[in-house]
Design an enzyme around this catalytic site. Structure first.
Site, PDB file in Angstrom:
ATOM      1  CE  LYS A 232      -1.594   0.983   4.039  1.00 56.24           C
ATOM      2  NZ  LYS A 232      -0.819   2.188   4.406  1.00 56.24           N
ATOM      3  CB  THR A 233       3.597   2.425   2.217  1.00 61.68           C
ATOM      4  OG1 THR A 233       2.832   2.177   3.399  1.00 61.68           O
ATOM      5  CG2 THR A 233       4.394   3.705   2.402  1.00 61.68           C
TER       6      THR A 233
ATOM      7  NE  ARG B  45      -0.989  -6.625  11.051  1.00 59.34           N
ATOM      8  CZ  ARG B  45      -1.005  -5.897   9.944  1.00 59.34           C
ATOM      9  NH1 ARG B  45      -0.082  -4.991   9.732  1.00 59.34           N
ATOM     10  NH2 ARG B  45      -1.948  -6.076   9.031  1.00 59.34           N
TER      11      ARG B  45
ATOM     12  CG  ASP C  93      -1.850   5.688   4.129  1.00 58.75           C
ATOM     13  OD1 ASP C  93      -2.405   4.674   3.664  1.00 58.75           O
ATOM     14  OD2 ASP C  93      -0.804   5.660   4.787  1.00 58.75           O
ATOM     15  CD  GLU C  94      -3.668   2.664   7.147  1.00 59.14           C
ATOM     16  OE1 GLU C  94      -4.703   2.004   6.974  1.00 59.14           O
ATOM     17  OE2 GLU C  94      -2.554   2.144   7.332  1.00 59.14           O
TER      18      GLU C  94
ATOM     19  CD  GLN D   6      -4.971  -4.128   7.334  1.00 56.69           C
ATOM     20  OE1 GLN D   6      -4.149  -3.899   8.207  1.00 56.69           O
ATOM     21  NE2 GLN D   6      -4.643  -4.148   6.052  1.00 56.69           N
TER      22      GLN D   6
END
Length: 869
Positions: free
Chosen positions: A66-67, A689, A254-255, A343
């Site tokens: 994503k980043t 994770r 973002d997010e 998420q």
């Protein structure tokens, strides 16, 4: 003279109808001269980067890059010349994420990224806009940003002024309500009366209004105001909104799944193309006053926007576009939101998962791109996480996949109690160490922070290095907050909360009576405390000693403020600490931690060097939310599941998967199915994770706040796919009938109960024994039920053999002792409770007493918690 035609203006019939053959020389040659930053992207990532026009939603699953997509998209916009750095609004949730994006952009473009002032967090960008237009919010540009501690202190003052008992109505509770209202974009006049009545018998709304008024007097704002005041300014001043709409050619978020209503509104306002359209409004906002008594809160869903009257003729402005059926969609600019609905785990702090679920409705014609190729976890881990989250109904849907190996299966381990759970995990960590795993690549993710204590105790016993993520921060230490308070008063004399904190630190003989006098004077004159102090020292209201101390302090601040213009802010900080006597106070202190506090003060001064001025440093302190970890030390990371978002480790332990703990009973009670789905998303986050190993634990008995409780394994365990899960035995001791390394359980040899109880628990245990179903696996409370478990087909399930009877005996004894008992107290007995004080018994139900306490009112308690008065 030959004129060249711009490529964008060549007519379609002048372009040859030819494309290079896939894999041919031309295609490969063209790819070789393409931008280097696009190399290595998979097709979905590249599509997300190169789709620049119109609204785009990138559904990026855990570990899908994503980043990288977000930063590469910015690099692509800049390299293609579609916008200058100052025309891109890129919003993140943490300062750490913003710093990482700037660093990656510098690497991609070959130089440090300069001129990107609008890359930052919601609050930092909102704060910048608010400082630019502070006068429209009745503030000055040097206003102070209050933290939670200062908010609570201010609210305590307001409660005291209203004669409200702050023990019954805590200031922290009011701070939480106000923060919730601001997160939903509600000004004091917009709070539904039903919600306002929740605090202090209907005074919640009035106190909110008084709090906002007091903030203006103090020239201060809290974090909620940084966006709330932006929204108000944009709505009340369309010309300013148009300036920012015209400024930002591209918006990246973002997010997005973690945005609350206020952040959503702020983005929706800025994401409209500059035109004659006004701001959107919340559903129910227009008739809020008429319906507020019903207690309905505004929803996140937006009404379509109406044309602004200023841009229309008078006759058209009077027309109702809704009645005429002519309301049109507002045009939108190039907005790209990156997020993962699976998420969204911050509903408890105002995040609205609906924001991402309704993206296509909010931005018609939006393109949705799914990133499903995971580069982090092994196949078994991804399969388990995907199977678990598939049980959620409120999701857009995607399935994570990997080209990596399947790896080790997810393990599920049951333990007798939480202490054994901690021992077992400690043993596994030591075993991982023996095979060469680094402690930095091991994490324990708990659902509730109180689970950490037993792990900390165990690690201390083992001598195992560990760090707790989310512990006290450097800037929250008392000595640092005191030093910052001095600097805040220098920066903004109207900062009452900072002035009050240090007015008598170090001791100057200015006690509570003096401070109260200053408060009374400031409230009557409607001036800051500092100005009240300046006025009071010219009168005889104070005793000579106190008056002299206060006059010296006012004079010192005037001198420091003058020095600020000609002295470096780092030198000024050292001067203030020395001349105020604060450094000397700790030098004379003989306590064991005095030396450490002095070192912290030195570190504070050193930390200011990277900032240009005092205001920039103070704003950084107010906005920074990330904690710098001790990355150089090899240690196990211990944190809550919420704190783990965005992190990844080779080995992840997930203890406490039990009903009531995970999923949280409180969340289920308060939010129902929505709460259950958020808890399931939390489990999905925990599993993803892990890169190589994910290990789930549950305990049959857990001590919560000092009391042991029998538990049932989490429903999420039966939602995992049996093919990807392995059942293992605990390595922590006598788990199930004494098979662990600590020897047999003392109950293993018991052939019968020692007492002839007739309680329901004893009868149930006896019946199970007669049927040959000893142990938790055979239908007893707190364990797997083999008939219904999705793991029943697994050959590894034999470790929970039904022939073991140790836990059965424990259950019979516990239930027998907790039921059918009679209390030794009688009606009207006078008793004392450690928390509620004195009272008398009004009702007895077994060992449960209903007690009318003198001050706390009527409460129901267990008799073991009270004693005769």
């Amino acid at each position: 003279m030959i004129r060249m035609t711009e490529p964008s203006k060549i007519t379609s019939h002048s372009v040859p109808d030819h494309q290079p053959a896939a894999g041919g020389i031309a295609a490969r040659a063209r790819a070789s001269v393409g931008p280097k930053y696009l190399s290595g992207l998979n097709p979905e990532q590249r599509e997300a980067v190169e789709t620049l026009d119109g609204p785009v939603l990138v559904l990026a699953g855990a570990g899908t890059g994503k980043t990288r997509v977000l930063t590469t998209r910015i690099a692509h916009i800049l390299s293609q010349g579609r916008a200058r750095p100052g025309e891109i609004l890129s919003v993140t949730f943490t300062n750490k994420a913003a710093r990482e994006m700037k660093h990656r952009l510098g690497q991609m473009l070959g130089h440090a990224v300069e001129g990107m002032p609008w890359l930052g967090t919601f609050h930092s960008i909102g704060g910048r806009i608010l400082r630019t237009h502070a006068e429209l919010a009745q503030l000055k540009s040097n206003f102070t940003v209050l933290d939670v501690d200062d908010q609570v202190r201010l609210l305590k003052q307001l409660l005291q002024a209203e004669n409200i008992d702050d023990k019954r109505w805590p200031a922290r509770m009011l701070a939480g309500l106000i923060d919730g209202w601001k997160n939903r974009g509600l000004m004091p006049s917009q709070v539904p009366s039903g919600e306002a009545a929740m605090f202090a018998n209907g005074k919640g709304g009035k106190l909110y209004a008084s709090y906002q008024e007091r903030l203006k007097i103090l020239n201060a704002a809290d974090f909620g105001d940084l966006l709330l005041e932006n929204i108000r300014i944009f709505r009340e001043h369309p010309d300013i909104l148009r300036q920012y709409q015209q400024r930002f050619k591209f918006i990246l978020v973002d997010e997005y799944q973690d945005t609350n209503v206020a952040q959503y509104l702020w983005l929706r306002l800025l994401s409209q193309a500059s035109s004659s359209f006004t701001s959107p409004r919340l559903r129910g906002e227009v008739d809020l006053q008429s319906k507020s008594g019903e207690g309905d809160s505004p929803q996140t869903e937006l009404l379509e926007t109406a044309p602004h009257p200023d841009a229309l003729g008078a006759s058209e402005a009077r027309r109702d576009p809704v009645q005429d059926g002519e309301r049109e969609k507002p045009p939108t600019k190039n907005i790209c939101c990156v997020g993962d609905d699976d998420q969204s785990i911050y509903g408890w702090r105002g995040a609205e998962v609906d924001n991402i679920l309704r993206f296509e409705h909010d931005f018609p014609g939006a393109k949705v791109i799914r990133l499903e190729r995971n580069y982090r976890s092994t196949g078994h881990i991804l399969a388990a996480a995907s199977h678990l989250i598939a049980h959620n109904e409120g999701r857009l849907g995607k399935t994570l996949r990997t080209e990596d190996q399947d790896g080790e299966k997810v393990t599920v381990t049951g333990s007798w109690d939480s202490e054994e759970e901690a021992r077992g995990i400690g043993e596994e960590i030591e075993q991982l160490q023996r095979i060469g795993e680094r402690l930095n690549e091991i994490a324990i993710l708990v659902r509730a922070s109180y689970q950490m204590r037993e792990f900390e105790d165990r690690f201390v016993t083992l001598g195992l290095p560990y760090r707790v993520i989310g512990g006290p921060r450097f800037y929250e230490r008392a000595e640092i907050r005191d030093a910052l308070a001095y600097l805040r008063v220098i920066n903004s004399p109207a900062d009452d909360l900072a002035f009050e904190r240090i007015v008598n630190t170090p001791k100057r003989g200015l006690g509570d009576a003096t401070v109260q006098m200053l408060h009374d004077h400031a409230r009557k004159r409607r001036i800051p405390l500092f100005e009240a102090a300046r006025a009071v020292v010219e009168t005889d209201e104070l005793k000579p000693k106190a008056r002299g101390s206060l006059r010296d302090l006012v004079t010192q601040f005037d001198r420091w403020r003058a020095q600020r213009e000609v002295t470096a802010h780092t030198d000024l900080a050292q001067i203030v600490l020395d001349e105020s006597g604060y450094t000397e106070m700790w030098q004379k202190d003989r306590s064991a931690d005095a030396a450490g506090r002095l070192e912290n003060l030195k570190e504070l001064v050193r930390s200011m060097e990277e900032f240009e001025n005092l205001q920039g440093f103070l704003e950084h302190i107010a906005l920074v939310m990330d904690r710098d970890g001790e990355a150089e030390e090899d240690a196990v990371s211990l944190m809550t599941l919420h704190s783990a978002k965005g992190l990844e480790f080779d080995n992840v332990f997930l203890p406490g998967w039990e009903e009531g703990l995970f999923p949280s009973q409180r969340t289920l009670d308060e939010q129902g199915r929505a709460g259950l789905e958020e808890e399931r998303r939390l489990g999905h986050v925990g599993l993803t994770r892990a890169r190589r190993r994910a290990k789930i634990y549950f305990a049959t008995n857990r001590r919560i706040h000092g009391t042991w409780s029998t538990t049932i394994p989490s429903r999420f365990l039966d939602e995992l796919p049996a093919a990807n899960v392995e059942i293992t035995e605990s390595k922590g001791g006598s788990a199930w009938g004494g098979t662990g390394g600590y020897g047999a359980s003392r109950f293993d040899d018991m052939e019968a109960f020692g007492s002839s109880y007739s309680t329901p628990g004893w009868q149930r245990a006896q019946a199970n024994r007669n049927r040959g179903q000893g142990g938790r696996g055979g239908g007893g409370r707190g364990g797997f039920e083999e008939e219904t478990s999705s793991f029943s087909s697994s050959p590894d399930f034999g470790s929970f053999s039904s022939r073991r009877r140790g836990p059965l005996t424990i259950e019979g004894e516990l239930v027998a002792k907790s039921t059918g008992t009679t209390s030794e107290f009688s009606l009207s007995d006078r008793v004392f409770h450690q928390k509620f004080g004195y009272g008398h018994v009004t009702k007895i139900d077994g060992n449960k007493l209903t007690i009318a306490f003198d001050k706390a009112g009527e409460k129901k308690v267990v008799d073991s918690f009270v004693q005769r008065a």
